[in-house]
Scaffold this motif. Structure first.
Motif, PDB file in Angstrom:
ATOM      1  N   GLU A 184       0.826  -1.206   0.000  1.00 36.59           N
ATOM      2  CA  GLU A 184       0.000   0.000   0.000  1.00 36.59           C
ATOM      3  C   GLU A 184       0.863   1.261   0.000  1.00 36.59           C
ATOM      4  N   SER A 185       2.074   1.151   0.589  1.00 36.54           N
ATOM      5  CA  SER A 185       2.980   2.298   0.647  1.00 36.54           C
ATOM      6  C   SER A 185       3.759   2.485  -0.653  1.00 36.54           C
ATOM      7  N   GLY A 186       3.706   1.479  -1.542  1.00 37.23           N
ATOM      8  CA  GLY A 186       4.374   1.628  -2.826  1.00 37.23           C
ATOM      9  C   GLY A 186       5.299   0.509  -3.234  1.00 37.23           C
ATOM     10  N   ALA A 187       5.492  -0.502  -2.394  1.00 33.64           N
ATOM     11  CA  ALA A 187       6.390  -1.598  -2.743  1.00 33.64           C
ATOM     12  C   ALA A 187       5.785  -2.463  -3.845  1.00 33.64           C
ATOM     13  N   SER A 188       6.558  -2.705  -4.900  1.00 35.79           N
ATOM     14  CA  SER A 188       6.075  -3.557  -5.987  1.00 35.79           C
ATOM     15  C   SER A 188       6.855  -4.858  -6.103  1.00 35.79           C
ATOM     16  N   PHE A 189       7.978  -4.981  -5.378  1.00 34.63           N
ATOM     17  CA  PHE A 189       8.658  -6.276  -5.303  1.00 34.63           C
ATOM     18  C   PHE A 189       9.135  -6.501  -3.877  1.00 34.63           C
ATOM     19  N   LEU A 190       8.871  -7.713  -3.392  1.00 36.81           N
ATOM     20  CA  LEU A 190       9.129  -8.028  -1.990  1.00 36.81           C
ATOM     21  C   LEU A 190       9.845  -9.366  -1.863  1.00 36.81           C
ATOM     22  N   ALA A 191      10.923  -9.371  -1.103  1.00 39.98           N
ATOM     23  CA  ALA A 191      11.609 -10.611  -0.756  1.00 39.98           C
ATOM     24  C   ALA A 191      10.997 -11.120   0.539  1.00 39.98           C
ATOM     25  N   MET A 192      10.403 -12.314   0.489  1.00 39.40           N
ATOM     26  CA  MET A 192       9.572 -12.795   1.586  1.00 39.40           C
ATOM     27  C   MET A 192      10.265 -13.784   2.522  1.00 39.40           C
ATOM     28  N   GLY A 193      11.572 -13.915   2.403  1.00 42.25           N
ATOM     29  CA  GLY A 193      12.296 -14.831   3.266  1.00 42.25           C
ATOM     30  C   GLY A 193      13.538 -15.342   2.568  1.00 42.25           C
ATOM     31  N   ALA A 194      14.146 -16.358   3.166  1.00 44.99           N
ATOM     32  CA  ALA A 194      15.376 -16.930   2.620  1.00 44.99           C
ATOM     33  C   ALA A 194      15.330 -18.446   2.690  1.00 44.99           C
ATOM     34  N   ASP A 195      16.079 -19.094   1.800  1.00 46.53           N
ATOM     35  CA  ASP A 195      16.090 -20.555   1.783  1.00 46.53           C
ATOM     36  C   ASP A 195      16.557 -21.135   3.120  1.00 46.53           C
ATOM     37  N   THR A 196      17.525 -20.479   3.758  1.00 51.05           N
ATOM     38  CA  THR A 196      18.034 -20.966   5.043  1.00 51.05           C
ATOM     39  C   THR A 196      16.943 -20.944   6.111  1.00 51.05           C
ATOM     40  N   GLY A 197      16.206 -19.838   6.180  1.00 44.27           N
ATOM     41  CA  GLY A 197      15.145 -19.729   7.168  1.00 44.27           C
ATOM     42  C   GLY A 197      14.006 -20.696   6.915  1.00 44.27           C
ATOM     43  N   LEU A 198      13.668 -20.882   5.632  1.00 42.74           N
ATOM     44  CA  LEU A 198      12.593 -21.813   5.297  1.00 42.74           C
ATOM     45  C   LEU A 198      12.971 -23.247   5.651  1.00 42.74           C
ATOM     46  N   LEU A 199      14.224 -23.603   5.411  1.00 41.67           N
ATOM     47  CA  LEU A 199      14.694 -24.945   5.742  1.00 41.67           C
ATOM     48  C   LEU A 199      14.620 -25.191   7.244  1.00 41.67           C
ATOM     49  N   ARG A 200      15.100 -24.217   8.004  1.00 37.56           N
ATOM     50  CA  ARG A 200      15.093 -24.380   9.452  1.00 37.56           C
ATOM     51  C   ARG A 200      13.667 -24.401  10.005  1.00 37.56           C
ATOM     52  N   SER A 201      12.824 -23.515   9.505  1.00 35.36           N
ATOM     53  CA  SER A 201      11.433 -23.471   9.989  1.00 35.36           C
ATOM     54  C   SER A 201      10.701 -24.777   9.707  1.00 35.36           C
ATOM     55  N   ALA A 202      10.904 -25.328   8.505  1.00 32.90           N
ATOM     56  CA  ALA A 202      10.241 -26.583   8.152  1.00 32.90           C
ATOM     57  C   ALA A 202      10.745 -27.725   9.023  1.00 32.90           C
ATOM     58  N   ALA A 203      12.056 -27.740   9.306  1.00 37.08           N
ATOM     59  CA  ALA A 203      12.621 -28.798  10.148  1.00 37.08           C
ATOM     60  C   ALA A 203      12.088 -28.706  11.572  1.00 37.08           C
ATOM     61  N   LEU A 204      11.997 -27.484  12.118  1.00 33.44           N
ATOM     62  CA  LEU A 204      11.470 -27.306  13.467  1.00 33.44           C
ATOM     63  C   LEU A 204       9.991 -27.690  13.542  1.00 33.44           C
ATOM     64  N   LYS A 205       9.237 -27.319  12.505  1.00 29.45           N
ATOM     65  CA  LYS A 205       7.815 -27.637  12.494  1.00 29.45           C
ATOM     66  C   LYS A 205       7.597 -29.147  12.474  1.00 29.45           C
ATOM     67  N   LEU A 206       8.379 -29.855  11.678  1.00 24.02           N
ATOM     68  CA  LEU A 206       8.259 -31.306  11.618  1.00 24.02           C
ATOM     69  C   LEU A 206       8.589 -31.935  12.962  1.00 24.02           C
ATOM     70  N   LEU A 207       9.675 -31.491  13.583  1.00 21.45           N
ATOM     71  CA  LEU A 207      10.082 -32.057  14.865  1.00 21.45           C
ATOM     72  C   LEU A 207       9.075 -31.733  15.958  1.00 21.45           C
ATOM     73  N   ALA A 208       8.520 -30.514  15.918  1.00 18.67           N
ATOM     74  CA  ALA A 208       7.537 -30.126  16.935  1.00 18.67           C
ATOM     75  C   ALA A 208       6.293 -31.001  16.862  1.00 18.67           C
ATOM     76  N   GLY A 209       5.957 -31.461  15.662  1.00 20.85           N
ATOM     77  CA  GLY A 209       4.810 -32.345  15.524  1.00 20.85           C
ATOM     78  C   GLY A 209       5.067 -33.726  16.088  1.00 20.85           C
ATOM     79  N   LEU A 210       6.334 -34.101  16.160  1.00 20.00           N
ATOM     80  CA  LEU A 210       6.701 -35.410  16.690  1.00 20.00           C
ATOM     81  C   LEU A 210       7.035 -35.354  18.174  1.00 20.00           C
ATOM     82  N   ARG A 211       7.801 -34.319  18.545  1.00 16.52           N
ATOM     83  CA  ARG A 211       8.183 -34.114  19.947  1.00 16.52           C
ATOM     84  C   ARG A 211       7.944 -32.643  20.274  1.00 16.52           C
ATOM     85  N   PRO A 212       6.733 -32.263  20.621  1.00 17.10           N
ATOM     86  CA  PRO A 212       6.384 -30.844  20.800  1.00 17.10           C
ATOM     87  C   PRO A 212       7.337 -30.073  21.699  1.00 17.10           C
ATOM     88  N   GLN A 213       7.748 -30.665  22.812  1.00 17.96           N
ATOM     89  CA  GLN A 213       8.615 -29.943  23.744  1.00 17.96           C
ATOM     90  C   GLN A 213       9.977 -29.672  23.131  1.00 17.96           C
TER      91      GLN A 213
END
Length: 266
Positions: free
Chosen positions: A227-256
């Motif tokens: 809305e402020s005028g941005a027409s291209f946006l970088a929404m994250g990084a491969d490193t962060g996505l890899l780590r987030s997906a790994a944590l999410k998978l593990l949390a589903g198996l061992r939440p703590q």
């Protein structure tokens, strides 16, 4: 052989919204996997990611069969490095830490051959010209080059109007993390002062007729930046996505364990 068109540059000119990711893994396989996911652009990061010209070229080659557009962020403004990256076939550079219009003009010169600039000629050794297979490369190659300058300091904000007015600059990108640090809010990209500064900068960039971009890993905040005028946006990084997906998978198996890892890592 024809010069590949820079569809990212075309989209910038038309202000079509584009979403992308940063690539820091320096791996052609992970780059190719992400090239199949439908993002508009993928940005190989050689500033903070462990990428060099060899890994950049390998990733460009891996992503070439797919419609995704490939950008590169170099580590610094060195004309020799810019020359090498353009030689690998990079068409769009996002150059970090641009604080003044003088710096922006120097980067423009580094991207172009004389008399417009200072880029050295070595097309027979370079993928950019497809080793001289591209007909009329000197004219066609220049037409497809795209320069994005990244502003990320208080000084850059003060000089933003002059930077955005430089001929040869196609777009201006906001780096929230370094900008937050420069404004006295290290690690607080969501601080109200930082968000307000970004929104103001995006509007000023757009007012100068240049495309505006920003890094934003929050989809809700992304809508506000658009809305402020941005027409291209970088929404994250491969490193962060890899780590987030790994944590999410593990949390589903061992939440703590998953929760502990998440809080310890971030």
């Amino acid at each position: 052989m024809l010069m590949p068109p820079n569809k990212f540059k075309q989209a910038l000119a038309q202000r079509r919204t584009q979403f992308g990711l940063f690539l820091g893994l320096a791996n052609p396989i992970s780059a190719e996997i992400l090239a199949t996911c439908g993002y508009d652009f993928l940005l190989i990061d050689a500033e903070h990611g462990l990428n060099d010209t060899r890994s950049v070229q390998a990733q460009l080659q891996a992503m070439a069969p797919y419609p995704v557009q490939c950008l590169v962020r170099p580590a610094h403004h060195d004309p020799a490095l810019i020359k090498q990256l353009l030689g690998t076939g990079v068409q769009t550079l996002l150059v970090p830490m641009v604080d003044t219009a003088e710096q922006a003009r120097a980067i423009v010169a580094s991207m172009h051959y004389p008399p417009k600039g200072i880029r050295g000629v070595g097309t027979g050794l370079e993928r950019g010209s497809r080793w001289n297979a591209v007909s009329d490369y000197f004219a066609k190659g220049a037409e497809e080059l795209c320069l994005i300058v990244q502003i990320e300091s208080r000084t850059a904000l003060e000089n933003l109007d002059e930077i955005a007015s430089v001929e040869g600059v196609d777009a201006v990108f906001i780096g929230p993390s370094d900008l937050a640090a420069s404004l006295g809010h290290l690690g607080q990209v969501s601080h109200p002062d930082v968000k307000a500064a970004i929104a103001d900068a995006l509007a000023r960039i757009s007012a100068h007729g240049k495309a505006a971009g920003v890094f934003c890993a929050d989809a809700t905040q992304a809508a506000s930046f658009q809305e402020s005028g941005a027409s291209f946006l970088a929404m994250g990084a491969d490193t962060g996505l890899l780590r987030s997906a790994a944590l999410k998978l593990l949390a589903g198996l061992r939440p703590q364990s998953g929760a502990d890892n998440a809080s310890a890592g971030y």
